[in-house]
Design an enzyme around this catalytic site. Structure first.
Site, PDB file in Angstrom:
ATOM      1  CD  GLU A 265       4.285  -0.274  -0.538  1.00 50.85           C
ATOM      2  OE1 GLU A 265       4.818   0.392   0.602  1.00 50.85           O
ATOM      3  OE2 GLU A 265       4.695  -0.051  -1.451  1.00 50.85           O
TER       4      GLU A 265
ATOM      5  N   GLY B 127       0.520   9.787  -1.390  1.00 49.26           N
ATOM      6  CA  GLY B 127      -0.090  11.034  -2.025  1.00 49.26           C
ATOM      7  C   GLY B 127      -0.722  11.667  -1.065  1.00 49.26           C
TER       8      GLY B 127
ATOM      9  CG  ASP C  14     -10.772   0.768   6.139  1.00 51.39           C
ATOM     10  OD1 ASP C  14      -9.690   0.809   6.532  1.00 51.39           O
ATOM     11  OD2 ASP C  14     -11.724   1.366   6.839  1.00 51.39           O
ATOM     12  CD  GLN C  15      -3.965  -0.496   7.208  1.00 50.93           C
ATOM     13  OE1 GLN C  15      -3.311   0.485   7.133  1.00 50.93           O
ATOM     14  NE2 GLN C  15      -3.067  -1.656   7.857  1.00 50.93           N
TER      15      GLN C  15
ATOM     16  CG  ASP D 180       4.373   2.667   3.841  1.00 54.30           C
ATOM     17  OD1 ASP D 180       4.292   2.966   4.901  1.00 54.30           O
ATOM     18  OD2 ASP D 180       4.762   3.081   2.925  1.00 54.30           O
TER      19      ASP D 180
ATOM     20  CG  HIS E 259       1.881   3.736   9.655  1.00 55.60           C
ATOM     21  ND1 HIS E 259       2.589   2.591   8.954  1.00 55.60           N
ATOM     22  CD2 HIS E 259       2.173   5.124   8.804  1.00 55.60           C
ATOM     23  CE1 HIS E 259       3.032   3.093   7.852  1.00 55.60           C
ATOM     24  NE2 HIS E 259       2.865   4.556   7.859  1.00 55.60           N
TER      25      HIS E 259
ATOM     26  CD  GLU F 249       7.447   0.487   4.780  1.00 55.90           C
ATOM     27  OE1 GLU F 249       7.162   1.566   4.978  1.00 55.90           O
ATOM     28  OE2 GLU F 249       8.021  -0.034   3.748  1.00 55.90           O
TER      29      GLU F 249
END
Length: 398
Positions: A188, A193, A237-238, A260, A263, A288
């Site tokens: 995920e 947080g 880092d995505q 998630d 975005h 998501e």
């Protein structure tokens, strides 16, 4: 950890080999962590001590649990403390309870001694019996794999996937039911947080839901305080394709990837293009919070039509990819990875499930023409000839 999970459905000899290699103490530590993670909260008002003896090939390890309402369950270092119940089972049977297939509650796989010693004061016996019953049920809840509702788990662990801004868990239940009894690997993106909070509610929810799963979370910040058996927090880092590939090479391939994260639409596309190759065939990639496809500050498109560079645009392109065999002149050319491996796209409000498989059925042969259709006795009408222009009614076809 992965070998222990697989031992839940493997012959006992494989569990014995693992114990011989890793040591009984190491195995028991992992089982203890899993039991404590799964236990319901105690409801007994009177403190109760329960001993659990795990045995394996003549060796045994004893753990004494203290359970009382409004306190976390603790393991007592002093094994000589008076106990109100003694449970004994083979370690391999506990492994099968925890990591075997889900089913009805088990009986007959453990030895039970209720109130092994006479209480000093019998005036409180009624309360002691009730408290021991309640505490025993709590401890056994940690030694089972019940069918838990994902919405309730979301609330229990503080995830926002249900009864918050989203109502995702009902869709997840429908899409993930087939994976629930499998030793899946789940990644995920985004641990959550805010304001210094550790987050990780969704990761714990997935760990409880996938009772045989290995759960990985990816975040920009160090959340390694969440690390437990079957749950690992990774830093990355995505938007960094190289970092994502390195993580996937080390911890993948994955059965499930859930985005998630930020975005941001550019990040969503980078993550998908990088990680989808590391999803196993039969697995699923989830995106998501796709409402950002219509929010410019997230790289979205203002207005009613999402642009091609958004998450919605990505999904529209995947629909074309699924049907690449039907695209006329494009037939016969070498397919892209998504054309070849995306077999379904299921879209609900703000969430999409992209299934990976073999999208290689050809359908009608490329050489089929009107002459061939006539030989079959049925020439399909052209798209603009399906209505009788004189009467405005559908023509009869065979």
């Amino acid at each position: 950890m992965e070998r222990l999970v697989l031992a839940g459905t493997a012959p006992e000899a494989e569990f014995s080999a693992l114990v011989k290699e890793a040591g009984l103490d190491a195995v028991v530590r992992i089982l203890l962590d899993e039991v404590l993670f799964r236990c319901d909260e105690p409801v007994n008002r009177t403190p109760v001590h329960i001993a659990l003896d795990l045995t394996h090939e003549g060796a045994h390890r004893r753990m004494v649990f203290r359970l009382v309402r409004d306190e976390p369950i603790s393991v007592v270092d002093d094994e000589s403390v008076p106990v109100q119940r003694e449970l004994r089972m083979a370690a391999v049977d506990l492994v099968r309870r925890l990591f075997g297939p889900m089913g009805p509650p088990k009986v007959g796989d453990f030895h039970d001694t209720f109130l092994p010693a006479r209480p000093d004061d019998l005036r409180d016996l009624t309360e002691l019996v009730l408290a021991t019953n309640q505490a025993s049920g709590t401890l056994l809840s940690g030694c089972t794999t019940p069918h838990l509702d994902l919405g309730r788990l979301s609330l229990a662990y503080g995830s926002d996937k249900w009864a918050s801004f989203h109502w995702y868990t009902a869709h997840y239940e429908e899409q993930f039911a087939r994976y629930r009894d499998l030793p899946v690997r789940v990644l995920e993106i985004g641990i959550g947080g805010f304001d210094g909070e550790l987050g990780g509610g969704s990761l714990q929810m997935w760990k409880r839901y996938f009772h045989r799963g290995l759960i990985y979370g990816l975040d920009l910040f160090d959340k390694s305080a969440l690390n437990r058996p079957r749950l690992t927090a990774l830093i990355g880092d995505q938007a960094d394709a190289g970092a994502l590939r390195a993580i996937a090479e080390r911890y993948g391939p994955f059965d499930i990837v859930i985005d998630d994260g930020s975005h941001d639409n550019a990040h969503v596309r980078i993550s998908f293009e990088t990680l989808f190759p590391y999803v196993r065939s039969g697995g699923v990639y989830v995106i998501e919070d796709m409402q950002t496809a219509y929010i410019p500050r997230f790289g979205g498109s203002a207005g009613s039509v999402a642009g091609p560079d958004t998450s919605i645009g990505l999904l529209k392109g995947l629909l074309d990819d699924i049907h690449y065999q039907e695209q006329g002149p494009a037939r016969g050319t070498r397919p892209t990875l998504t054309q070849e491996q995306v077999v379904s796209v299921r879209v609900c409000r703000n969430i999409a499930f992209i299934e990976k498989g073999a999208n290689d059925d050809i359908g009608f042969p490329a050489w089929m023409d009107d002459e061939a259709w006539a030989a079959l006795g049925a020439i399909p009408p052209a798209p603009d000839e399906h209505l009788d222009q004189q009467k405005g009614e559908p023509r009869e076809s065979h």
